[in-house]
Design a protein around this motif. Structure first.
Motif, PDB file in Angstrom:
ATOM      1  N   PRO A  81       0.817  -1.217   0.000  1.00  0.00           N
ATOM      2  CA  PRO A  81       0.000   0.000   0.000  1.00  0.00           C
ATOM      3  C   PRO A  81       0.851   1.267   0.000  1.00  0.00           C
ATOM      4  O   PRO A  81       1.986   1.272   0.486  1.00  0.00           O
ATOM      5  CB  PRO A  81      -0.810  -0.116   1.300  1.00  0.00           C
ATOM      6  N   ARG A  82       0.314   2.311  -0.538  1.00  0.00           N
ATOM      7  CA  ARG A  82       1.022   3.592  -0.676  1.00  0.00           C
ATOM      8  C   ARG A  82       1.701   4.058   0.611  1.00  0.00           C
ATOM      9  O   ARG A  82       2.867   4.465   0.589  1.00  0.00           O
ATOM     10  CB  ARG A  82       0.023   4.639  -1.190  1.00  0.00           C
ATOM     11  N   PRO A  83       1.035   4.014   1.786  1.00  0.00           N
ATOM     12  CA  PRO A  83       1.705   4.512   2.995  1.00  0.00           C
ATOM     13  C   PRO A  83       2.940   3.701   3.390  1.00  0.00           C
ATOM     14  O   PRO A  83       3.795   4.200   4.118  1.00  0.00           O
ATOM     15  CB  PRO A  83       0.620   4.414   4.076  1.00  0.00           C
ATOM     16  N   LEU A  84       3.023   2.439   2.933  1.00  0.00           N
ATOM     17  CA  LEU A  84       4.134   1.579   3.323  1.00  0.00           C
ATOM     18  C   LEU A  84       5.242   1.531   2.279  1.00  0.00           C
ATOM     19  O   LEU A  84       6.246   0.844   2.481  1.00  0.00           O
ATOM     20  CB  LEU A  84       3.624   0.157   3.587  1.00  0.00           C
ATOM     21  N   MET A  85       5.079   2.253   1.173  1.00  0.00           N
ATOM     22  CA  MET A  85       6.109   2.245   0.136  1.00  0.00           C
ATOM     23  C   MET A  85       7.377   2.933   0.635  1.00  0.00           C
ATOM     24  O   MET A  85       7.300   3.996   1.267  1.00  0.00           O
ATOM     25  CB  MET A  85       5.617   2.977  -1.125  1.00  0.00           C
ATOM     26  N   GLU A  86       8.518   2.339   0.356  1.00  0.00           N
ATOM     27  CA  GLU A  86       9.800   2.982   0.609  1.00  0.00           C
ATOM     28  C   GLU A  86      10.170   3.773  -0.637  1.00  0.00           C
ATOM     29  O   GLU A  86      10.419   3.202  -1.698  1.00  0.00           O
ATOM     30  CB  GLU A  86      10.874   1.936   0.911  1.00  0.00           C
ATOM     31  N   ILE A 120      10.219   9.968  -6.148  1.00  0.00           N
ATOM     32  CA  ILE A 120       9.132  10.931  -6.146  1.00  0.00           C
ATOM     33  C   ILE A 120       9.676  12.354  -6.260  1.00  0.00           C
ATOM     34  O   ILE A 120      10.862  12.600  -6.057  1.00  0.00           O
ATOM     35  CB  ILE A 120       8.273  10.799  -4.874  1.00  0.00           C
ATOM     36  N   ASP A 121       8.785  13.269  -6.597  1.00  0.00           N
ATOM     37  CA  ASP A 121       9.143  14.686  -6.640  1.00  0.00           C
ATOM     38  C   ASP A 121       8.254  15.426  -5.652  1.00  0.00           C
ATOM     39  O   ASP A 121       7.253  16.025  -6.011  1.00  0.00           O
ATOM     40  CB  ASP A 121       8.956  15.243  -8.050  1.00  0.00           C
ATOM     41  N   GLY A 122       8.593  15.301  -4.381  1.00  0.00           N
ATOM     42  CA  GLY A 122       7.871  16.029  -3.347  1.00  0.00           C
ATOM     43  C   GLY A 122       6.737  15.262  -2.711  1.00  0.00           C
ATOM     44  O   GLY A 122       6.544  15.331  -1.502  1.00  0.00           O
ATOM     45  N   ASN A 123       5.937  14.516  -3.484  1.00  0.00           N
ATOM     46  CA  ASN A 123       4.836  13.739  -2.899  1.00  0.00           C
ATOM     47  C   ASN A 123       4.678  12.429  -3.646  1.00  0.00           C
ATOM     48  O   ASN A 123       5.194  12.253  -4.759  1.00  0.00           O
ATOM     49  CB  ASN A 123       3.531  14.539  -2.904  1.00  0.00           C
ATOM     50  N   ARG A 124       3.960  11.501  -3.052  1.00  0.00           N
ATOM     51  CA  ARG A 124       3.889  10.146  -3.574  1.00  0.00           C
ATOM     52  C   ARG A 124       2.997   9.995  -4.795  1.00  0.00           C
ATOM     53  O   ARG A 124       2.944   8.917  -5.388  1.00  0.00           O
ATOM     54  CB  ARG A 124       3.439   9.184  -2.468  1.00  0.00           C
ATOM     55  N   ASP A 125       2.290  11.034  -5.178  1.00  0.00           N
ATOM     56  CA  ASP A 125       1.510  10.980  -6.411  1.00  0.00           C
ATOM     57  C   ASP A 125       2.336  11.398  -7.615  1.00  0.00           C
ATOM     58  O   ASP A 125       1.897  11.232  -8.754  1.00  0.00           O
ATOM     59  CB  ASP A 125       0.274  11.880  -6.301  1.00  0.00           C
ATOM     60  N   GLY A 172      -0.283   2.138  -4.651  1.00  0.00           N
ATOM     61  CA  GLY A 172       0.756   1.298  -4.066  1.00  0.00           C
ATOM     62  C   GLY A 172       1.725   0.844  -5.130  1.00  0.00           C
ATOM     63  O   GLY A 172       1.773   1.403  -6.233  1.00  0.00           O
ATOM     64  N   LEU A 173       2.489  -0.169  -4.815  1.00  0.00           N
ATOM     65  CA  LEU A 173       3.415  -0.756  -5.794  1.00  0.00           C
ATOM     66  C   LEU A 173       3.374  -2.270  -5.687  1.00  0.00           C
ATOM     67  O   LEU A 173       2.970  -2.828  -4.670  1.00  0.00           O
ATOM     68  CB  LEU A 173       4.844  -0.232  -5.594  1.00  0.00           C
ATOM     69  N   ILE A 174       3.788  -2.930  -6.759  1.00  0.00           N
ATOM     70  CA  ILE A 174       3.821  -4.382  -6.782  1.00  0.00           C
ATOM     71  C   ILE A 174       5.075  -4.825  -7.511  1.00  0.00           C
ATOM     72  O   ILE A 174       5.506  -4.172  -8.465  1.00  0.00           O
ATOM     73  CB  ILE A 174       2.545  -4.953  -7.453  1.00  0.00           C
TER      74      ILE A 174
END
Length: 286
Positions: free
Chosen positions: A73-78, A104-109, A173-175
């Protein structure tokens, strides 16, 4: 001159009858349930071993599982920020031991791409370091992408990580390819893993106690003489997640009310096993 037709061979007639009978009894499976029943039958007749059956079942299940169900999930991405210095990046690689990081560039989006840790081996400390120069293109997939299709894409593109986006094009998130393969072949266990049928608390050769993260807080309290509340967290793993607000790293130690929990095994989504010192005057907590 009259001719007579020789009688059919008794063996041939029997073989023909058996072939017709087999065609009636053995039919191609018409749906997934029939296919699974056929595979289970093959296993029972020793035509498939348990590992092979498990892999086939995992491969079939992968066609029904979406990326959203197994992603980190997004909050747990390193993640690594594009403005981070070389020393900061190296420190994060060493701390997490991951091989790939979203940049990232400042934020995770705002995902600029993926950094491969191995690329940093080519960086000379004397050179000016600009992280943008080392970022590779990122792959984006919808969260409802099926794992079987995703595995084919990973294989063709030779990518090992994809960013999962939601219906609003935000990062969900990522996979990784490892996440997909684990759904098929099962989790690769290490020498510290418990037998699934074993107890939740066992004595380790080190003199500490191995504790499964799924252990109920009440059971842990009874074994170690602690007084942790289980009002909001039912398990020891949940207790730790609530305390630090993230999934801890391997070998990390978390102190809660005087009890030290050392992480023996965890991944990007969950804690599996902990090491805990027993009470000074206690024998076996079990």
């Amino acid at each position: 001159m009259a001719t007579t037709t020789p009688p059919a061979s008794k063996t041939g007639a029997t073989a023909g009858f058996l072939e017709r009978l087999s065609s009636l009894l053995v039919r191609e499976p018409e749906d997934r349930a029939q296919l699974m029943a056929l595979l289970q039958s093959a296993h029972q007749r020793k035509l498939l071993d348990a590992d092979t059956l498990s892999i086939i079942e995992g491969a079939l299940a992968a066609s029904q599982i979406t990326a959203h169900e197994v992603m980190v999930p997004r909050p747990l991405m390193e993640v690594i920020d594009v403005r981070d210095s070389f020393d900061t990046v190296i420190a994060q690689v060493n701390r997490t031991a991951h091989s790939r990081f979203p940049v990232i560039d400042g934020n995770r989006d705002t995902i600029l791409g993926i950094l491969l840790a191995k690329d940093l081996l080519r960086v000379h400390r004397d050179d000016a370091f600009t992280l943008r120069d080392w970022v590779r293109p990122a792959v984006f997939i919808p969260e409802f992408k099926r794992l079987d299709g995703l595995l084919r894409e990973f294989r063709v593109s030779r990518n090992h990580m994809a960013m999962v986006i939601d219906e609003y094009a935000g990062i969900a998130g990522l996979i990784t390819i490892e996440d997909v393969l684990e759904q098929i072949v099962g989790e690769i266990e290490d020498e510290y893993d418990f037998d699934e049928a074993g107890g939740n608390i066992e004595l380790d050769p080190s003199g500490l106690y191995r504790v499964k993260a799924q252990t109920a807080v009440a059971d842990f309290n009874a074994a170690f003489g602690t007084r942790f509340s289980d009002d909001r967290c039912a398990t020891v793993g949940g207790l730790i997640l609530r305390e630090i607000g993230r999934v801890p790293l391997f070998n990390e130690t978390i102190a809660i009310d005087g009890t030290d929990f050392q992480v023996l095994r965890a991944d990007g989504r969950r804690i599996y096993t902990l090491l805990v010192a027993g009470p000074p005057d206690a024998g076996d907590p079990q």
